[in-house]
Design a protein around this motif. Sequence first.
Motif, short mmCIF file in Angstrom:
data_model
loop_
_atom_site.label_atom_id
_atom_site.label_comp_id
_atom_site.label_asym_id
_atom_site.label_seq_id
_atom_site.Cartn_x
_atom_site.Cartn_y
_atom_site.Cartn_z
N LYS A 99 14.53 11.34 -7.26
CA LYS A 99 15.35 11.33 -6.12
C LYS A 99 14.37 10.62 -4.92
O LYS A 99 14.67 9.92 -3.93
N SER A 100 13.42 11.47 -4.61
CA SER A 100 12.44 11.35 -3.51
C SER A 100 11.66 9.78 -3.64
O SER A 100 11.65 9.03 -2.82
N PHE A 101 11.47 9.46 -5.03
CA PHE A 101 10.79 8.14 -5.08
C PHE A 101 11.89 7.08 -4.74
O PHE A 101 11.72 6.23 -4.10
N LEU A 102 13.30 7.23 -5.48
CA LEU A 102 14.08 6.15 -4.93
C LEU A 102 14.61 6.19 -3.53
O LEU A 102 14.70 5.02 -3.16
N ARG A 103 14.27 7.05 -2.73
CA ARG A 103 14.66 6.96 -1.43
C ARG A 103 13.71 6.14 -0.73
O ARG A 103 14.06 5.72 0.41
N PHE A 104 12.51 6.02 -1.28
CA PHE A 104 11.67 5.13 -0.59
C PHE A 104 12.21 3.74 -0.39
O PHE A 104 11.91 2.94 0.40
N PHE A 105 12.82 2.96 -1.58
CA PHE A 105 13.28 1.62 -1.37
C PHE A 105 14.81 1.64 -1.50
O PHE A 105 15.13 0.45 -1.28
N ASN A 118 2.25 15.15 -14.58
CA ASN A 118 1.34 16.13 -14.41
C ASN A 118 1.94 17.49 -13.88
O ASN A 118 1.80 18.36 -14.42
N ILE A 119 2.17 17.40 -12.45
CA ILE A 119 2.58 18.59 -11.85
C ILE A 119 3.60 19.26 -12.35
O ILE A 119 3.62 20.58 -12.72
N SER A 120 4.61 18.48 -12.88
CA SER A 120 5.87 19.26 -13.45
C SER A 120 5.49 19.98 -14.51
O SER A 120 6.35 21.18 -15.10
N ARG A 121 4.39 19.46 -15.81
CA ARG A 121 4.18 20.36 -16.75
C ARG A 121 3.10 21.35 -16.46
O ARG A 121 3.35 22.67 -16.96
N ASN A 146 0.75 -1.12 -0.26
CA ASN A 146 -0.06 -0.17 -0.01
C ASN A 146 0.72 1.59 -0.02
O ASN A 146 0.64 2.18 -0.66
N LEU A 147 2.04 1.14 0.89
CA LEU A 147 2.64 2.37 0.83
C LEU A 147 3.59 2.63 -0.33
O LEU A 147 3.75 3.69 -0.73
N LEU A 148 4.03 1.42 -1.03
CA LEU A 148 4.66 1.39 -2.29
C LEU A 148 3.96 2.19 -3.40
O LEU A 148 4.26 3.02 -4.00
N ILE A 149 2.59 1.42 -3.47
CA ILE A 149 1.67 2.21 -4.42
C ILE A 149 1.45 3.48 -4.29
O ILE A 149 1.19 4.38 -5.21
N GLU A 150 1.16 3.98 -2.89
CA GLU A 150 1.05 5.35 -2.84
C GLU A 150 2.16 6.14 -3.35
O GLU A 150 2.10 7.25 -4.00
N GLN A 151 3.57 5.47 -2.86
CA GLN A 151 4.76 6.28 -3.47
C GLN A 151 4.68 6.48 -5.17
O GLN A 151 5.27 7.36 -5.65
N ILE A 152 4.21 5.34 -5.85
CA ILE A 152 4.46 5.11 -7.04
C ILE A 152 3.33 6.16 -7.66
O ILE A 152 3.74 6.98 -8.80
N GLU A 153 2.50 6.37 -7.20
CA GLU A 153 1.12 7.32 -7.73
C GLU A 153 1.71 8.97 -7.51
O GLU A 153 1.34 9.68 -8.25
N ILE A 154 2.34 9.09 -6.24
CA ILE A 154 2.86 10.26 -6.16
C ILE A 154 3.81 10.67 -7.18
O ILE A 154 3.90 11.87 -7.68
#
Length: 279
Positions: A50-56, A21-24, A6-14
């Motif tokens: 980098k924030s995504f990589l930090r999770f795992f 989307n947000i970057s554009r 659940n936490l990983l999928i949350e990070q993937i979606e973020i």
Amino acid sequence: MNIFENLLIEQIEIFKNSYLNISRRLFYDEEVGSLIHPGEFGTYRENVAKSFLRFFIPERLKIDHGFLINTYGDVSTQCDVIVYDSNVTPLIGSGEMQRFFPVETVSAVGEIKSVLKKTELKEALIKLSKIKALREKIIHPVCIKRYAKGNFDPKYQPYDQIASFIICQKLDFELKDMPGEMLSIYGDEVEYRHRHNLILSIEDGLFHYYDTNDKSLMYPCILNANLKNRLTIPQDNLYVHFKLFCSYLFLMTSSATILYPEMTDYMGIITGGAKIDEI
């Protein structure tokens, strides 16, 4: 689903939402049809990745950007992502605040891209292959952390190599025959062991490898055997290609050999000078 999934999928979606989307919305002008600040757009996506990589990635490892160096005076091109062991990495910087990392303490390097044409993909892959080759020039290998048995040997043991990866939004060419065409992208100029470990395209899937037993793996070459390329494509909302990427990168960074950076080898000549000894 369990807690970690659940936490990983949350990070993937973020990660996906911020990257796609947000970057554009922040840096793209729809009326003009172009980026407002290309530099800031790229930096934003690098920070999101980098924030995504930090999770795992293991907590003992840190993530930064900069250049890799070795004791022969070789300097890599700039890397968007450098995963390194901060406990044994000296703070080497220039007056322009550029950071330099000894190859001994780096476990992985990565490039963060947007939409890649085939020529741009080749350019990024060749760049990463040259960075991986730098580790084979270590003069006095003294291992601090190593899981593989035997002597340090990055030509034979994948754990002794620096892992390399690309994260991009999309690959802008036909992918159906791409696993087989990886051979032509590299040509004969790159040793097979110096090839990428992973290519994560958010929209297209994950490029990795598989062995003669049909087992998916993250190393291009194991025990001198060249593995074949594989593309795992997205499947609805199962996040398969993201999960594989996270799992493989964790395994590569956690098992990568970390060596002691012999600073006297980096310093050049240090003999000579007046000495006063006890008599």
